[in-house]
Design a protein around this motif. Structure first.
Motif, PDB file in Angstrom:
ATOM      1  N   ILE A   1       0.844  -1.201   0.000  1.00 16.31           N
ATOM      2  CA  ILE A   1       0.000   0.000   0.000  1.00 16.31           C
ATOM      3  C   ILE A   1       0.878   1.249   0.000  1.00 16.31           C
ATOM      4  CG2 ILE A   1      -1.867   1.215   1.195  1.00 16.31           C
ATOM      5  CD1 ILE A   1      -2.306  -1.536   2.727  1.00 16.31           C
ATOM      6  N   ASP A   2       0.733   2.059  -1.047  1.00 20.58           N
ATOM      7  CA  ASP A   2       1.528   3.284  -1.165  1.00 20.58           C
ATOM      8  C   ASP A   2       0.829   4.193  -2.166  1.00 20.58           C
ATOM      9  OD1 ASP A   2       3.628   5.208  -1.743  1.00 20.58           O
ATOM     10  OD2 ASP A   2       5.058   3.745  -0.983  1.00 20.58           O
ATOM     11  N   ASP A   3       0.796   5.492  -1.887  1.00 20.89           N
ATOM     12  CA  ASP A   3       0.158   6.409  -2.835  1.00 20.89           C
ATOM     13  C   ASP A   3       1.082   6.730  -4.014  1.00 20.89           C
ATOM     14  OD1 ASP A   3       1.806   7.873  -1.130  1.00 20.89           O
ATOM     15  OD2 ASP A   3       0.651   9.715  -1.376  1.00 20.89           O
ATOM     16  N   GLU A   4       2.305   6.233  -3.977  1.00 16.96           N
ATOM     17  CA  GLU A   4       3.232   6.407  -5.093  1.00 16.96           C
ATOM     18  C   GLU A   4       3.042   5.205  -6.037  1.00 16.96           C
ATOM     19  OE1 GLU A   4       7.989   6.626  -5.470  1.00 16.96           O
ATOM     20  OE2 GLU A   4       7.190   7.428  -3.594  1.00 16.96           O
TER      21      GLU A   4
ATOM     22  N   LEU B   1       4.020  -1.118   3.625  1.00 15.72           N
ATOM     23  CA  LEU B   1       3.185   0.043   3.907  1.00 15.72           C
ATOM     24  C   LEU B   1       3.968   1.346   3.834  1.00 15.72           C
ATOM     25  CD1 LEU B   1       0.336   0.853   4.821  1.00 15.72           C
ATOM     26  CD2 LEU B   1       0.995   0.281   7.166  1.00 15.72           C
ATOM     27  N   ASP B   2       3.363   2.326   3.191  1.00 19.49           N
ATOM     28  CA  ASP B   2       3.891   3.683   3.164  1.00 19.49           C
ATOM     29  C   ASP B   2       3.421   4.382   4.439  1.00 19.49           C
ATOM     30  OD1 ASP B   2       5.006   6.043   2.196  1.00 19.49           O
ATOM     31  OD2 ASP B   2       3.245   6.576   1.012  1.00 19.49           O
ATOM     32  N   LEU B   3       4.128   5.427   4.829  1.00 22.28           N
ATOM     33  CA  LEU B   3       3.728   6.155   6.035  1.00 22.28           C
ATOM     34  C   LEU B   3       2.814   7.329   5.684  1.00 22.28           C
ATOM     35  CD1 LEU B   3       4.028   6.533   9.070  1.00 22.28           C
ATOM     36  CD2 LEU B   3       6.131   7.806   8.633  1.00 22.28           C
ATOM     37  N   LYS B   4       3.283   8.172   4.758  1.00 24.87           N
ATOM     38  CA  LYS B   4       2.543   9.387   4.414  1.00 24.87           C
ATOM     39  C   LYS B   4       1.633   9.138   3.210  1.00 24.87           C
ATOM     40  CE  LYS B   4       4.695  11.934   7.465  1.00 24.87           C
ATOM     41  NZ  LYS B   4       3.995  12.470   8.642  1.00 24.87           N
ATOM     42  N   MET B   5       0.337   9.120   3.476  1.00 25.30           N
ATOM     43  CA  MET B   5      -0.656   8.949   2.404  1.00 25.30           C
ATOM     44  C   MET B   5      -1.834   9.848   2.734  1.00 25.30           C
ATOM     45  SD  MET B   5      -0.790   4.814   1.933  1.00 25.30           S
ATOM     46  CE  MET B   5      -0.889   4.428   3.678  1.00 25.30           C
ATOM     47  N   PRO B   6      -2.532  10.332   1.695  1.00 24.70           N
ATOM     48  CA  PRO B   6      -3.754  11.097   1.969  1.00 24.70           C
ATOM     49  C   PRO B   6      -4.793  10.193   2.644  1.00 24.70           C
ATOM     50  CG  PRO B   6      -3.236  11.047  -0.406  1.00 24.70           C
ATOM     51  CD  PRO B   6      -2.252  10.166   0.273  1.00 24.70           C
TER      52      PRO B   6
HETATM   53 MG   LIG Z   1       3.323   8.510   0.398  1.00 21.12          MG
END
Ligand SMILES: [Mg+2]
Length: 124
Positions: A9-12, A53-58
Motif C-alpha cells: 500500500i503506497d500512494d506512489e 506500507l507507506d507512512l505518508k498517504m492522503p
Molecule cells: Mg506517500
C-alpha cells in the motif's frame, strides 16, 4: 518455504507497480493498493502474511493503518518503506507499536526488501 502473500500500500503508484512486477516475477502473490482504504479491503480479502506500507498517504496514513491491523490481524507482519525522516523518532515509535521493520525509501535495492520479507516468514 511457502512463498508469502503480500499486500503493498503506497500512494506512489510507480513504486507499487515496481513492487508488483518484481515479486510476481519471483513467484510471490502480491496485490497493490494506492490508499489505506483500498488496502484494508484487500487485506480483508487476501489475508496476507506481509503488508508493505507507506507512512505518508492522503486519508488514513500508515501509522493509523498499523494500529488497525495490529488489532484485527496481529500475525500480519507490517514492513514500512518510507522516505519520511525525523532522526529515527517515527521509526522507533512504529517498531514499538508492532511494525516488523522500517526501511528507508529509496531502497538501495528491491533485493533488500525481499530479504526482510523472507526472514519475516521463516519465523512463522
Ligand atoms: Mg506517500
Amino acid at each position: 518455504m511457502k512463498k508469502p502473500t503480500i499486500v503493498a500500500i503506497d500512494d506512489e503508484i510507480d513504486f507499487i507497480d515496481m513492487l508488483e512486477n518484481y515479486f510476481k516475477l519471483r513467484g510471490y502473490k502480491i496485490d497493490i493498493a494506492s490508499s489505506a482504504t483500498q488496502g484494508l479491503e484487500l487485506i480483508n480479502n487476501k489475508k496476507p502474511d506481509i503488508v508493505i506500507l507507506d507512512l505518508k498517504m492522503p486519508g488514513i496514513n500508515g501509522e493509523e493503518l498499523l494500529g488497525l491491523l495490529k488489532s484485527k490481524r496481529p500475525k500480519t507482519k507490517v514492513i514500512f518503506v518510507s522516505a519520511f525522516d525525523d532522526a529515527g523518532k517515527t521509526k522507533i515509535r512504529l517498531l514499538n507499536a508492532g511494525a516488523y521493520a522500517y526501511l528507508d525509501k529509496p531502497l538501495s535495492s528491491l533485493r533488500e526488501l525481499k530479504k526482510v520479507i523472507d526472514k519475516a516468514c521463516k519465523k512463522r
